[in-house]
Design a protein around this motif. Sequence first.
Motif, PDB file in Angstrom:
ATOM      1  N   GLU A 215      64.830  57.431 -88.706  1.00  0.00           N
ATOM      2  CA  GLU A 215      65.348  56.689 -87.617  1.00  0.00           C
ATOM      3  C   GLU A 215      64.539  56.999 -85.868  1.00  0.00           C
ATOM      4  N   HIS A 216      64.600  58.453 -85.806  1.00  0.00           N
ATOM      5  CA  HIS A 216      63.927  59.014 -84.577  1.00  0.00           C
ATOM      6  C   HIS A 216      62.481  58.381 -84.439  1.00  0.00           C
ATOM      7  N   TRP A 217      61.855  58.291 -85.514  1.00  0.00           N
ATOM      8  CA  TRP A 217      60.429  57.818 -85.123  1.00  0.00           C
ATOM      9  C   TRP A 217      60.111  56.594 -85.839  1.00  0.00           C
ATOM     10  N   GLU A 218      61.057  55.829 -86.624  1.00  0.00           N
ATOM     11  CA  GLU A 218      60.702  54.508 -87.103  1.00  0.00           C
ATOM     12  C   GLU A 218      60.581  53.586 -86.049  1.00  0.00           C
ATOM     13  N   ARG A 219      59.538  52.678 -86.347  1.00  0.00           N
ATOM     14  CA  ARG A 219      59.158  51.567 -85.280  1.00  0.00           C
ATOM     15  C   ARG A 219      60.570  50.483 -85.090  1.00  0.00           C
ATOM     16  N   VAL A 220      60.615  50.196 -83.870  1.00  0.00           N
ATOM     17  CA  VAL A 220      61.489  49.670 -83.212  1.00  0.00           C
ATOM     18  C   VAL A 220      61.789  48.200 -84.223  1.00  0.00           C
ATOM     19  N   HIS A 221      60.555  47.526 -84.458  1.00  0.00           N
ATOM     20  CA  HIS A 221      60.547  46.255 -85.173  1.00  0.00           C
ATOM     21  C   HIS A 221      61.035  46.569 -86.592  1.00  0.00           C
ATOM     22  N   SER A 222      61.193  47.774 -87.065  1.00  0.00           N
ATOM     23  CA  SER A 222      61.523  47.979 -88.580  1.00  0.00           C
ATOM     24  C   SER A 222      63.086  48.545 -88.524  1.00  0.00           C
ATOM     25  N   LEU A 223      63.565  48.900 -87.206  1.00  0.00           N
ATOM     26  CA  LEU A 223      64.750  49.390 -87.211  1.00  0.00           C
ATOM     27  C   LEU A 223      65.679  48.171 -86.678  1.00  0.00           C
ATOM     28  N   CYS A 224      65.275  46.999 -85.819  1.00  0.00           N
ATOM     29  CA  CYS A 224      66.165  46.232 -85.352  1.00  0.00           C
ATOM     30  C   CYS A 224      65.759  44.725 -85.819  1.00  0.00           C
ATOM     31  N   TYR A 292      51.898  51.981 -84.654  1.00  0.00           N
ATOM     32  CA  TYR A 292      53.060  51.590 -83.568  1.00  0.00           C
ATOM     33  C   TYR A 292      52.617  50.469 -82.931  1.00  0.00           C
ATOM     34  N   LYS A 293      51.416  49.626 -83.287  1.00  0.00           N
ATOM     35  CA  LYS A 293      50.975  48.482 -82.451  1.00  0.00           C
ATOM     36  C   LYS A 293      52.019  47.438 -82.341  1.00  0.00           C
ATOM     37  N   MET A 294      52.756  46.997 -83.476  1.00  0.00           N
ATOM     38  CA  MET A 294      53.674  46.094 -83.271  1.00  0.00           C
ATOM     39  C   MET A 294      54.898  46.065 -82.004  1.00  0.00           C
ATOM     40  N   ASP A 295      55.250  47.305 -82.095  1.00  0.00           N
ATOM     41  CA  ASP A 295      56.068  47.625 -80.851  1.00  0.00           C
ATOM     42  C   ASP A 295      55.412  47.402 -79.624  1.00  0.00           C
ATOM     43  N   TYR A 296      54.297  47.924 -79.280  1.00  0.00           N
ATOM     44  CA  TYR A 296      53.443  47.793 -78.097  1.00  0.00           C
ATOM     45  C   TYR A 296      53.247  46.154 -77.846  1.00  0.00           C
ATOM     46  N   LEU A 297      53.043  45.219 -78.936  1.00  0.00           N
ATOM     47  CA  LEU A 297      52.881  44.045 -78.482  1.00  0.00           C
ATOM     48  C   LEU A 297      54.197  43.168 -78.435  1.00  0.00           C
ATOM     49  N   LEU A 298      55.134  43.509 -79.116  1.00  0.00           N
ATOM     50  CA  LEU A 298      56.453  42.717 -78.850  1.00  0.00           C
ATOM     51  C   LEU A 298      57.205  43.037 -77.894  1.00  0.00           C
ATOM     52  N   PHE A 299      57.134  44.354 -77.305  1.00  0.00           N
ATOM     53  CA  PHE A 299      57.852  44.627 -76.188  1.00  0.00           C
ATOM     54  C   PHE A 299      57.066  44.681 -74.932  1.00  0.00           C
ATOM     55  N   ASN A 300      55.980  44.248 -74.818  1.00  0.00           N
ATOM     56  CA  ASN A 300      54.748  44.074 -73.790  1.00  0.00           C
ATOM     57  C   ASN A 300      54.540  45.604 -73.008  1.00  0.00           C
ATOM     58  N   TYR A 301      54.135  46.567 -74.013  1.00  0.00           N
ATOM     59  CA  TYR A 301      53.867  47.669 -73.437  1.00  0.00           C
ATOM     60  C   TYR A 301      52.155  47.618 -73.637  1.00  0.00           C
TER      61      TYR A 301
END
Length: 310
Positions: A215-224, A292-301
Amino acid sequence: PATGDGIMRSTWQGKAGRSPLQALYESDQFEQSSLQAVHQQRRELLSNVCSRYTRKRRLLRPDDLRHLVVDDTHGLLYCYVPKVACTNWKRVMMVLTGQGKYRDPLEIPANEAHVSSNLRTLSEYSIPEINHRLRSYLKFIFVREPFERLVSAYRNKFTRSYNTAFHKRYGTKIIRRHRQEPSDKALERGDDVRFEEFVYYLLDPRTQREEPFNEHWERVHSLCHPCIVHYDVVGKYETLAEDANYILQLVGADMSVKFPSSSKTTRTTDDMTAQFFQDISPFYQRRLFNLYKMDYLLFNYSIPSYLHIR
């Protein structure tokens, strides 16, 4: 079981066709503010990216809900993401749900905040109870620049001498697979994993075939699962204090409950993250970014300026 569509529909509508957030907005309690506009924009961007990149709605399984902490007193669901102030948020949730047992979040030891029996997660409820809470509770999440979070996880789990469990569990495997001619000591202790080796481990196809990411390096979109569960508030680590206060205000938490202010000088910054990526080749930088691209896209980084992947 709940379908993604069912949750999507009901989550936005809430009681009488309104989400809990809309009901609050329409009350006199809040004037329209710039902060509300910011959170509206974050939700809209998230929704747009989800509709663009997720083709198929899938069913939510109880296992998907293990990171959603429930506060039945205030009608609150919090999806915790490790390395995004989750220790302090768990402390705050213990104060909110503790019926007066705890008053000051900072008086709760960090290790106690992570004891699973101290907080209930949504996965522990029945399907009707789950759907009711997803429909009518205020749902929030906190996110962070993905590579900054990744470096923070690496520093915490692999460079701190006290994290022997992580060294044994992951370090020994990483060294065995990704270090040429490792010493017997390194193979036994696993306590000197280099960041480059950690990157190779993340990108190794065997890693996720064998087990899910930690969970410490899992992508946010996979955790939540932000494309299935519609979060009312997307808080950011970069605006932690104001976003935390905003949420506590929204749920009508007691004025004495304050989110702990961060005074940590050891926290991972953008400059520090850039240093860790200096020794990673552009080839592996790009592959890691894609992971980690989806986390960049989803959360506008935006793509970090120190990467050589353009």
